[in-house]
Design an enzyme around this catalytic site. Structure first.
Site, PDB file in Angstrom:
ATOM      1  N   ALA A 218      43.136  39.046  38.695  1.00 29.28           N
ATOM      2  CA  ALA A 218      41.765  39.083  39.313  1.00 29.28           C
ATOM      3  C   ALA A 218      42.111  39.807  40.591  1.00 29.28           C
ATOM      4  O   ALA A 218      42.782  40.353  41.060  1.00 29.28           O
ATOM      5  CB  ALA A 218      41.472  37.523  39.672  1.00 29.28           C
ATOM      6  N   SER A 219      40.966  39.749  41.456  1.00 24.70           N
ATOM      7  CA  SER A 219      41.081  40.609  42.795  1.00 24.70           C
ATOM      8  C   SER A 219      42.050  40.077  43.628  1.00 24.70           C
ATOM      9  O   SER A 219      42.780  40.805  44.562  1.00 24.70           O
ATOM     10  CB  SER A 219      39.862  40.558  43.472  1.00 24.70           C
ATOM     11  OG  SER A 219      39.406  39.105  43.687  1.00 24.70           O
ATOM     12  N   LEU A 220      42.388  38.863  43.853  1.00 25.92           N
ATOM     13  CA  LEU A 220      43.409  38.273  44.563  1.00 25.92           C
ATOM     14  C   LEU A 220      44.898  37.870  44.277  1.00 25.92           C
ATOM     15  O   LEU A 220      45.772  37.770  44.841  1.00 25.92           O
ATOM     16  CB  LEU A 220      42.704  37.074  45.396  1.00 25.92           C
ATOM     17  CG  LEU A 220      41.343  37.315  46.267  1.00 25.92           C
ATOM     18  CD1 LEU A 220      41.083  36.038  47.077  1.00 25.92           C
ATOM     19  CD2 LEU A 220      41.751  38.539  47.097  1.00 25.92           C
ATOM     20  N   ALA A 221      44.924  37.619  42.989  1.00 22.96           N
ATOM     21  CA  ALA A 221      45.905  37.212  42.310  1.00 22.96           C
ATOM     22  C   ALA A 221      46.227  37.456  40.805  1.00 22.96           C
ATOM     23  O   ALA A 221      45.037  37.917  40.083  1.00 22.96           O
ATOM     24  CB  ALA A 221      46.213  35.508  42.396  1.00 22.96           C
ATOM     25  N   GLN A 222      47.318  36.949  39.960  1.00 22.49           N
ATOM     26  CA  GLN A 222      47.307  37.243  38.601  1.00 22.49           C
ATOM     27  C   GLN A 222      48.037  35.987  38.150  1.00 22.49           C
ATOM     28  O   GLN A 222      48.580  35.210  38.900  1.00 22.49           O
ATOM     29  CB  GLN A 222      48.138  38.440  38.240  1.00 22.49           C
ATOM     30  CG  GLN A 222      49.454  38.484  38.943  1.00 22.49           C
ATOM     31  CD  GLN A 222      50.100  39.914  38.627  1.00 22.49           C
ATOM     32  OE1 GLN A 222      49.532  40.870  38.904  1.00 22.49           O
ATOM     33  NE2 GLN A 222      51.403  40.085  38.037  1.00 22.49           N
ATOM     34  N   VAL A 223      47.863  35.729  36.755  1.00 24.30           N
ATOM     35  CA  VAL A 223      48.282  34.451  36.197  1.00 24.30           C
ATOM     36  C   VAL A 223      49.454  34.743  35.083  1.00 24.30           C
ATOM     37  O   VAL A 223      49.235  35.486  34.285  1.00 24.30           O
ATOM     38  CB  VAL A 223      47.238  33.642  35.618  1.00 24.30           C
ATOM     39  CG1 VAL A 223      47.786  32.285  34.968  1.00 24.30           C
ATOM     40  CG2 VAL A 223      46.090  33.349  36.675  1.00 24.30           C
TER      41      VAL A 223
ATOM     42  N   LYS B 101      49.892  31.014  39.108  1.00 24.21           N
ATOM     43  CA  LYS B 101      48.916  32.231  39.981  1.00 24.21           C
ATOM     44  C   LYS B 101      49.579  32.506  40.826  1.00 24.21           C
ATOM     45  O   LYS B 101      50.084  31.614  41.751  1.00 24.21           O
ATOM     46  CB  LYS B 101      47.636  31.089  40.408  1.00 24.21           C
ATOM     47  CG  LYS B 101      46.687  32.210  40.864  1.00 24.21           C
ATOM     48  CD  LYS B 101      45.373  31.534  40.925  1.00 24.21           C
ATOM     49  CE  LYS B 101      44.364  32.343  41.938  1.00 24.21           C
ATOM     50  NZ  LYS B 101      43.008  31.545  41.986  1.00 24.21           N
TER      51      LYS B 101
ATOM     52  N   ASP C 182      31.865  30.485  41.982  1.00 26.98           N
ATOM     53  CA  ASP C 182      32.263  31.627  41.360  1.00 26.98           C
ATOM     54  C   ASP C 182      32.311  31.484  39.648  1.00 26.98           C
ATOM     55  O   ASP C 182      33.326  31.550  39.279  1.00 26.98           O
ATOM     56  CB  ASP C 182      33.471  32.195  42.127  1.00 26.98           C
ATOM     57  CG  ASP C 182      33.921  33.421  41.663  1.00 26.98           C
ATOM     58  OD1 ASP C 182      32.836  34.278  41.474  1.00 26.98           O
ATOM     59  OD2 ASP C 182      34.783  34.186  41.768  1.00 26.98           O
TER      60      ASP C 182
END
Length: 539
Positions: free
Chosen positions: A169-174, A188, A325
């Site tokens: 995503a825009s701020l992090a990844q999983v 995350k 969101d």
């Protein structure tokens, strides 16, 4: 020619202002950084990003000016050319968001939800790309975050750790991992130096938006920049996100026990979580707008739509604590763990809410005013719509527009007593009508967004997200969705009035009002069944 000369003059001034602002943006990044040395390296990229911003803005502006030059207003040729420019410009904006990343993707995601304000081409292109195809941090960057936050590499912290993320995503990844005691978890990981780039990018975007507003007063997106400034620091702290998920589930248990079993948030592993790392229970499920995957699970998409509408109506009108969101990537669907089935023999759905970083709280007064407004919208009560729109902040001159944005329907439909007056068919005619209104009333819409409290702006964004998901689940909006909204908003208003009642007589009056509402909702439910029966018989 005079118009083009004026545009060129403004374009040059914009480029000059943004270039001069680069140093200021970089300084902000360094001043706000937890790691000044890293921030100093990052600040060298700020002028490049600024020039990229200015070049994209100038290219888009020139394309509109050149492509529409000399084409009569309202002509078929102009409309065709405008749609083509919208598509090219949306693709350029998409490319800018991907290149700059971070806050730009966040803003692009906001744009993808503004169906009432931006052309359909922007909405479609930004929505399709920015929700599921965000930039990915390298494993070395992930390793850097782990060592800084937990003091060791992922392979030391977990028994297994997949270096390839399953989502970004825009701020992090999983990433998927397995703890030493065998539990499968979702990890995350915040993109490296996100705090620093966010500070620099915020300063850059604020500069550009303020400059554009100075030259073009009708272009006023300062409210969006203000909202990002307030919400982004909270979204960057994953411990706040974890606490939000717990509060959300607690609200369902206390205030909405009748559907608490049907809404779930992954459990947090607190001993492995920090402000930049969040370790949660791994949940397998279908994305909420993926009808085929939902049906493969033995679940009816229409039941998912009903549950989604009910869950978020409860949050808005009863809890006053709202997940803001709920786009498709943030809501999963799985069969209810208890194994319960519906009367049709299908498995009952459970919603799994992800990404709890962006929540908004409505105080008691705002919550009840908002519930009363939606009650008025569902029951075509023009006086209630006006009264509560004014209380919320729309003003006596823009309440009609506010009602239109909330429902995506023109005023004559909003106050139409027909039972399905708020249902949007999703046809080309409906879409072109909405785009016409957006174009015709752009200055008024901008003014309305400036006036409304930011918490209501986030409710609008939430409504847009839910509308997009429901459209995918039902191929258009559903009367049942509005019946749910009408029921939950009415219940919230009745509960509030009962709490304020000081005498037996006032309580009896409220109970009488409740009976009337129940009768009206029952009549609408009968009408819904008849419409469904008629539709079935005509197939």
């Amino acid at each position: 020619m005079a118009a083009r000369s004026l545009w060129r003059a403004k374009g040059k001034l914009l480029l000059a202002v943004t270039a001069v602002g680069g140093a200021g943006a970089g300084a902000v990044a360094i001043a706000n950084s937890e790691d000044p040395a890293s921030a100093l390296k990052l600040s060298t990229s700020v002028p490049i990003r600024l020039l990229r911003d200015a070049a994209t803005a100038a290219t888009i502006a020139f394309d509109y000016e050149y492509s529409l030059w000399g084409l009569p207003e309202g002509s078929i040729e102009r409309e065709r050319a405008k749609r083509e420019v919208h598509t090219r410009s949306a693709l350029r904006l998409q490319e800018l968001c991907f290149k700059n990343g971070g806050i730009y993707i966040k803003l692009g995601q906001h744009i993808s939800q503004l169906e009432y304000l931006v052309p359909d081409e922007y909405v479609k292109i930004m929505r399709e790309s920015l929700l599921n195809r965000c930039p990915v941090s390298s494993y070395d960057q992930v390793l850097e975050v782990f060592k800084k936050e937990l003091g060791g590499a992922p392979d030391e912290i977990f028994d297994e750790f997949d270096p390839i993320p399953i989502a970004s995503a825009s701020l992090a990844q999983v990433h998927i991992a397995r703890t030493h005691d065998g539990q499968k978890v979702a990890v995350k990981v915040q993109h490296t130096h996100m705090t620093d780039t966010a500070a620099a990018d915020y300063a850059t975007v604020e500069l550009i938006v303020n400059t554009l507003h100075r030259f073009f007063p009708s272009f006023d997106y300062r409210w969006l920049v203000d909202e990002v400034q307030e919400s982004l620091p909270k979204e960057l702290d994953f411990l706040i996100e974890a606490k939000n998920s717990i509060k959300c589930m607690d609200n369902f248990q206390r205030l909405s026990p009748h559907i608490a079993e049907y809404v779930y948030a992954p459990k947090v592993h607190w001993n492995l979580s920090t402000s930049k790392l969040l370790v949660m229970e791994f949940i397998d499920g279908a994305q909420v707008n993926d009808c085929r995957a939902i049906e493969k699970l033995g679940i009816r998409p229409s039941e998912v739509s009903t549950l989604l509408s009910q869950a978020f109506a409860e949050m808005m009108f009863k809890h006053g604590f709202v997940h803001c969101d709920p786009h498709a990537a943030n809501v999963l669907v799985r069969p209810l763990p208890s194994g319960s089935r519906s009367i049709f023999g299908k498995k009952k759905p459970q919603l799994v809410l992800l990404d709890h970083g962006l929540y908004k709280e409505l105080d008691s007064s705002m919550r009840i005013n908002y519930a009363s407004l939606w009650k008025g919208l569902v029951f075509s009560d023009a006086n209630a719509i006006k009264e509560n729109s004014v209380k919320i902040g729309a003003g006596e001159d823009l309440y009609v527009l506010f009602a239109g944005i909330l429902t995506m329907r023109p005023w004559n439909k909003v106050i139409d007593p027909a039972v399905d007056h708020l249902v949007v068919k999703g046809t080309d005619t409906d879409r072109s009508e909405l785009q016409m209104y957006a174009s015709q009333y752009f200055p008024q819409i901008t003014e309305l967004l400036r006036r409304l409290p930011r918490v209501i702006l986030l409710m609008l964004k939430t409504n847009d997200c839910l509308r997009a998901v429901n459209r995918a689940l039902l191929e258009g909006s559903s009367l049942e969705t509005f019946l749910i909204v009408g029921r939950v908003s009415s219940e919230a208003v009745i509960e509030s009035k009962l709490l304020q009642s000081r005498s037996l007589l006032s309580r009896l009056l409220v109970w009488f009002e409740e009976l009337r509402l129940e009768a009206r909702l029952f009549a609408m439910q009968i009408a819904l069944w008849l419409l469904k029966l008629q539709k079935t018989l005509t197939l």
